[in-house]
Scaffold this motif. Structure first.
Motif, mmCIF file in Angstrom:
data_model
loop_
_atom_site.group_PDB
_atom_site.id
_atom_site.type_symbol
_atom_site.label_atom_id
_atom_site.label_comp_id
_atom_site.label_asym_id
_atom_site.label_seq_id
_atom_site.Cartn_x
_atom_site.Cartn_y
_atom_site.Cartn_z
ATOM 1 N N THR A 1 0.831 -1.206 0.000
ATOM 2 C CA THR A 1 0.000 0.000 0.000
ATOM 3 C C THR A 1 0.862 1.251 0.000
ATOM 4 O OG1 THR A 1 -1.767 -1.152 1.180
ATOM 5 C CG2 THR A 1 -1.789 1.246 1.267
ATOM 6 N N MET A 2 1.900 1.254 0.833
ATOM 7 C CA MET A 2 2.781 2.422 0.915
ATOM 8 C C MET A 2 3.477 2.685 -0.410
ATOM 9 S SD MET A 2 2.515 3.679 3.984
ATOM 10 C CE MET A 2 3.984 4.705 4.085
ATOM 11 N N ALA A 3 3.965 1.628 -1.053
ATOM 12 C CA ALA A 3 4.702 1.808 -2.311
ATOM 13 C C ALA A 3 3.792 2.334 -3.415
ATOM 14 C CB ALA A 3 5.343 0.488 -2.725
ATOM 15 N N ILE A 4 2.601 1.760 -3.549
ATOM 16 C CA ILE A 4 1.680 2.227 -4.594
ATOM 17 C C ILE A 4 1.196 3.635 -4.286
ATOM 18 C CG2 ILE A 4 -0.568 1.814 -5.659
ATOM 19 C CD1 ILE A 4 -0.053 -1.192 -5.265
ATOM 20 N N SER A 5 0.958 3.918 -3.011
ATOM 21 C CA SER A 5 0.490 5.243 -2.617
ATOM 22 C C SER A 5 1.497 6.323 -2.989
ATOM 23 C CB SER A 5 0.217 5.267 -1.117
ATOM 24 O OG SER A 5 -0.167 6.547 -0.687
ATOM 25 N N LYS A 6 2.768 6.014 -2.850
ATOM 26 C CA LYS A 6 3.798 7.028 -3.099
ATOM 27 C C LYS A 6 4.229 7.089 -4.564
ATOM 28 C CE LYS A 6 8.157 8.813 -1.250
ATOM 29 N NZ LYS A 6 9.183 8.670 -0.175
ATOM 30 N N HIS A 7 4.203 5.949 -5.252
ATOM 31 C CA HIS A 7 4.797 5.907 -6.592
ATOM 32 C C HIS A 7 3.814 5.522 -7.700
ATOM 33 C CE1 HIS A 7 8.806 6.352 -4.823
ATOM 34 N NE2 HIS A 7 8.461 5.440 -3.939
ATOM 35 N N GLY A 8 2.624 5.072 -7.347
ATOM 36 C CA GLY A 8 1.690 4.621 -8.365
ATOM 37 C C GLY A 8 1.019 5.763 -9.106
ATOM 38 N N THR A 9 0.431 5.429 -10.248
ATOM 39 C CA THR A 9 -0.352 6.402 -11.004
ATOM 40 C C THR A 9 -1.700 6.591 -10.319
ATOM 41 O OG1 THR A 9 -1.403 4.716 -12.371
ATOM 42 C CG2 THR A 9 0.732 5.581 -13.136
ATOM 43 N N LYS B 1 13.852 3.148 -12.155
ATOM 44 C CA LYS B 1 13.887 3.754 -10.814
ATOM 45 C C LYS B 1 13.143 2.881 -9.799
ATOM 46 C CE LYS B 1 16.101 7.368 -12.285
ATOM 47 N NZ LYS B 1 17.526 7.581 -11.906
ATOM 48 N N GLY B 2 13.093 1.606 -10.102
ATOM 49 C CA GLY B 2 12.314 0.709 -9.262
ATOM 50 C C GLY B 2 12.896 0.476 -7.889
ATOM 51 N N LEU B 3 14.216 0.550 -7.775
ATOM 52 C CA LEU B 3 14.827 0.272 -6.475
ATOM 53 C C LEU B 3 14.449 1.342 -5.462
ATOM 54 C CD1 LEU B 3 16.566 -1.860 -5.150
ATOM 55 C CD2 LEU B 3 18.571 -0.464 -5.640
ATOM 56 N N SER B 4 14.460 2.598 -5.892
ATOM 57 C CA SER B 4 14.082 3.661 -4.965
ATOM 58 C C SER B 4 12.611 3.542 -4.584
ATOM 59 C CB SER B 4 14.362 5.034 -5.586
ATOM 60 O OG SER B 4 13.609 5.215 -6.779
ATOM 61 N N ALA B 5 11.776 3.122 -5.542
ATOM 62 C CA ALA B 5 10.369 2.914 -5.230
ATOM 63 C C ALA B 5 10.192 1.750 -4.259
ATOM 64 C CB ALA B 5 9.577 2.660 -6.519
ATOM 65 N N MET B 6 10.930 0.673 -4.483
ATOM 66 C CA MET B 6 10.821 -0.483 -3.603
ATOM 67 C C MET B 6 11.334 -0.162 -2.206
ATOM 68 S SD MET B 6 9.775 -3.565 -3.256
ATOM 69 C CE MET B 6 9.566 -4.415 -4.806
ATOM 70 N N PHE B 7 12.296 0.742 -2.095
ATOM 71 C CA PHE B 7 12.812 1.091 -0.772
ATOM 72 C C PHE B 7 11.747 1.774 0.083
ATOM 73 C CE2 PHE B 7 17.271 0.102 -1.708
ATOM 74 C CZ PHE B 7 17.665 -0.355 -0.462
ATOM 75 N N THR B 8 10.744 2.392 -0.548
ATOM 76 C CA THR B 8 9.610 2.888 0.229
ATOM 77 C C THR B 8 8.988 1.744 1.010
ATOM 78 O OG1 THR B 8 9.133 4.616 -1.397
ATOM 79 C CG2 THR B 8 7.337 3.971 0.088
ATOM 80 N N MET B 9 8.828 0.623 0.339
ATOM 81 C CA MET B 9 8.261 -0.568 0.958
ATOM 82 C C MET B 9 9.255 -1.215 1.919
ATOM 83 S SD MET B 9 6.425 -3.597 -1.184
ATOM 84 C CE MET B 9 5.363 -4.815 -0.424
ATOM 85 N N MET B 10 10.519 -1.274 1.528
ATOM 86 C CA MET B 10 11.514 -1.965 2.348
ATOM 87 C C MET B 10 11.798 -1.217 3.640
ATOM 88 S SD MET B 10 14.293 -3.588 -0.294
ATOM 89 C CE MET B 10 15.156 -4.350 1.086
ATOM 90 N N ASN B 11 11.874 0.109 3.587
ATOM 91 C CA ASN B 11 12.128 0.861 4.821
ATOM 92 C C ASN B 11 10.978 0.688 5.801
ATOM 93 O OD1 ASN B 11 14.652 1.849 4.155
ATOM 94 N ND2 ASN B 11 13.839 3.671 3.162
ATOM 95 N N GLU B 12 9.755 0.695 5.270
ATOM 96 C CA GLU B 12 8.595 0.439 6.108
ATOM 97 C C GLU B 12 8.667 -0.972 6.684
ATOM 98 O OE1 GLU B 12 5.027 2.093 7.687
ATOM 99 O OE2 GLU B 12 6.541 3.005 6.380
#
Length: 590
Positions: free
Chosen positions: A134-142, A282-293
């Motif tokens: 949810t966090m990753a899509i919320s921050k980076h999704g369309t 730029k997927g790694l930075s997007a995934m780090f949203t999820m990973m840090n959480e």
């Protein structure tokens, strides 16, 4: 069977008094946060965890998950428990109200997470992964992706995963081989194999939303060429319901040491239909949203295990009678004294208690800063709060999970031979706790993250988010006589941390091997100092009160300062010894 009662009194203390709900209520969307709102939430969560989740913990461990014809079945009782969990609104607790969430702050959510992890860590994996998605899509999704997926993830109707690891690569994600080929219709065809995918396949939700790392045909080499894709198990129909099955298959279940009721899957993507999340490469930075959480969440898993291990060790120490106390008979009406009277048992129990309560306090401080970082109207204030969260994330992940493992081991030791027997439940805590030190980046990786990325970031800005408040607190309290026994040990540990930080930074600039050699000991030194800061703040609050709770808090603070914090001296010595003894050992001699 183990018992569990949520430590509500201590949770209220760290939320309302240590972190302080005044600062929380000043944030947009948190104006009503206070005991009247939060206490019923915590009480209901405690009830659900003890009455619904805890009874499934052992049976889920014994039964595990099963795979048949690509379908994973969770243990008996899990689907019903998940349905009740979802219908009670626990999946939506901290989610965005725009998508059906309740919008409660992280400061409340982390306390509920801890209860879930204490009661049933395997169960907690399923909604935990969904929260990260949810966090990753919320921050980076369309906008379209958010509208499609977030309401379903928030309600718990659908669940989420993150698919990173492949058979040949784990931490070094630049080596991934999964491919994403444009299909010409705005989608991509995803092909590859992923392993160790928590909740990759199960029977709890109507659909599973996979977030998958893959490489486009024109991807540059290494981590600079990773993109992120959303790949649903069932392709959503026009009305948002699960439609045709996507080409995503669970090919195997891992047979694990612990968290056996959590489905850890090998997943095959065979030209599965997926959509790009965020920008290409730029997927790694997007995934780090999820990973840090997720790393903060895994830290809370360690805390949860530590709490239930402590509770059951105390209960056993009160009940088990063996020998007589060294200071004389303590229970003359019984044939022997409870083992609680023996010094070494008390040492183990107090170590568990001091570390567990210290972790809870530090998590409350980090959760408050997390809330400030996403809600405060002033960008500068948000940045300063985020700096603290970024700095503390590897520390919380590593120190809290080490604490969970250590507490599980100490709890087994208090139980003696009975702790080694499966029927008593203590050994499951150890097996479940062990993975937390490994996944979402091993604790050694967390140490490298702290030393390699956080120390020098932005000219030391991350460090200032911690160093400045600690120094200000020490200066404000140093002339208070009643605080001397807490401030002096904190000041000494903080001085060691400052000295060692400068040395590690200088050596690391000259020779990265030296920074790597120091990293694990440095992280623990930092973590214990941060915990000492939290304990000193709790002691200052406890000195203003006079009842059993605050007296116990002061006594535990004294134990931490006298018997645990001195470890920082040896840690500093190990860091300053340098890495030459590691470097000079011949490879062939191992």
């Amino acid at each position: 069977m183990p018992t569990y009662a949520a430590p509500l009194r201590d949770m209220r203390f760290v939320l309302n008094e240590l972190a302080g709900t005044d600062r929380l209520r000043a944030l947009p969307g948190c104006e009503e946060i206070g005991p009247d709102l939060v206490d019923p939430v915590l009480e209901e969560a405690a009830k659900f965890c003890s009455e619904v989740l805890l009874p499934l913990n052992r049976s889920g461990d014994e039964e595990g998950c099963t795979l048949e014809n690509g379908v994973v079945r969770t243990p008996r009782g899990f689907p019903e428990a998940y349905r009740a969990f979802r219908e009670a609104g626990w999946t939506s607790l901290g989610a965005d109200p725009d998508y059906g969430g309740q919008g409660l702050p992280k400061s409340v959510g982390m306390l509920v997470e801890e209860m879930i992890c204490s009661a049933n860590l395997s169960f907690g994996m399923y909604p935990g992964l969904s929260h990260g998605a949810t966090m990753a899509i919320s921050k980076h999704g369309t906008p379209e992706q958010k509208a499609l997926y977030l309401p379903k993830l928030t309600s718990g109707e659908w669940s989420g995963t993150m698919c990173l690891t492949e058979p040949h690569c784990g931490t070094d994600l630049g080596l991934i081989r999964t491919k994403a080929v444009p299909a010409g219709d705005g989608s991509h065809r995803i092909t590859g194999n992923k392993i160790f995918i928590s909740a990759g396949e199960h029977d709890l939700a109507d659909n599973i939303v996979h977030l998958v790392l893959a490489k486009l045909p024109d991807a540059p080499p290494g981590t600079r060429g990773i993109s992120l894709f959303v790949v649903p198990k069932f392709l959503p129909s026009e009305d948002g319901r699960p439609g045709p099955r996507n080409a995503v298959t669970c090919t195997g279940l891992e047979h694990k040491m612990g968290i056996k009721a959590s489905a850890t899957c090998a997943m095959a993507f065979d030209e599965a239909k997926g959509w790009l999340v965020g920008r290409p490469h730029k997927g790694l930075s997007a995934m780090f949203t999820m990973m840090n959480e997720a790393r903060l969440g895994v830290g809370v898993q360690g805390l949860g295990i530590a709490e239930i291990a402590y509770q059951n060790a105390v209960a056993y120490a009160r009940d088990r009678i063996q020998g007589r106390g060294l200071q004389g008979t303590q229970a003359p009406d019984r044939p022997a004294d409870p083992i609680l009277v023996h010094p070494d048992v008390r040492r183990m129990l107090l170590t568990m208690r001091a570390m567990t309560e210290g972790c809870r306090a530090l998590s409350a401080l980090a959760a408050l800063e997390h809330d400030v970082s996403v809600r405060h109207p002033d960008a500068a204030v948000r940045q300063q709060a985020d700096d603290f969260v970024q700095l503390m994330t590897p520390i919380i992940k590593a120190v809290f999970t080490d604490t969970g493992w250590d507490a599980a081991m100490l709890g087994m030791q208090v139980w003696g031979g009975h702790g080694y027997i499966r029927d008593n439940g203590m050994e499951q805590f150890a097996r479940d706790a062990r993975i937390t030190q490994i996944y979402e980046g091993t604790n050694g990786i967390q140490a490298l993250d702290l030393v390699g990325r956080k120390l020098g970031a932005h000219g030391g800005r991350y460090l200032r988010s911690f160093f400045h408040p600690v120094l200000a607190f020490i200066e404000a309290q140093q002339d208070a006589p009643a605080m001397e026994e807490f401030i002096l040990p904190l000041a000494k540990a903080f001085g060691r941390l400052q000295q060692v930080t400068g040395e590690v930074a200088q050596r690391g600039l000259r020779d990265p091997f030296e920074a790597g050699a120091a990293a694990t000991d440095y992280l623990r030194l930092f973590g214990l100092t941060a915990m000492a800061y939290a304990w000193a703040r709790m002691a200052a609050l406890a000195l203003e009160q006079d009842d059993a709770f605050y007296k116990a808090k002061l006594a535990t603070a004294r134990f931490f300062m006298q018997r645990i914090l001195p470890e920082t001296s040896s840690l500093a010595a190990k860091v300053l010894a340098g890495g030459e003894s590691l470097r000079e050992f011949e490879d062939a001699a191992f």
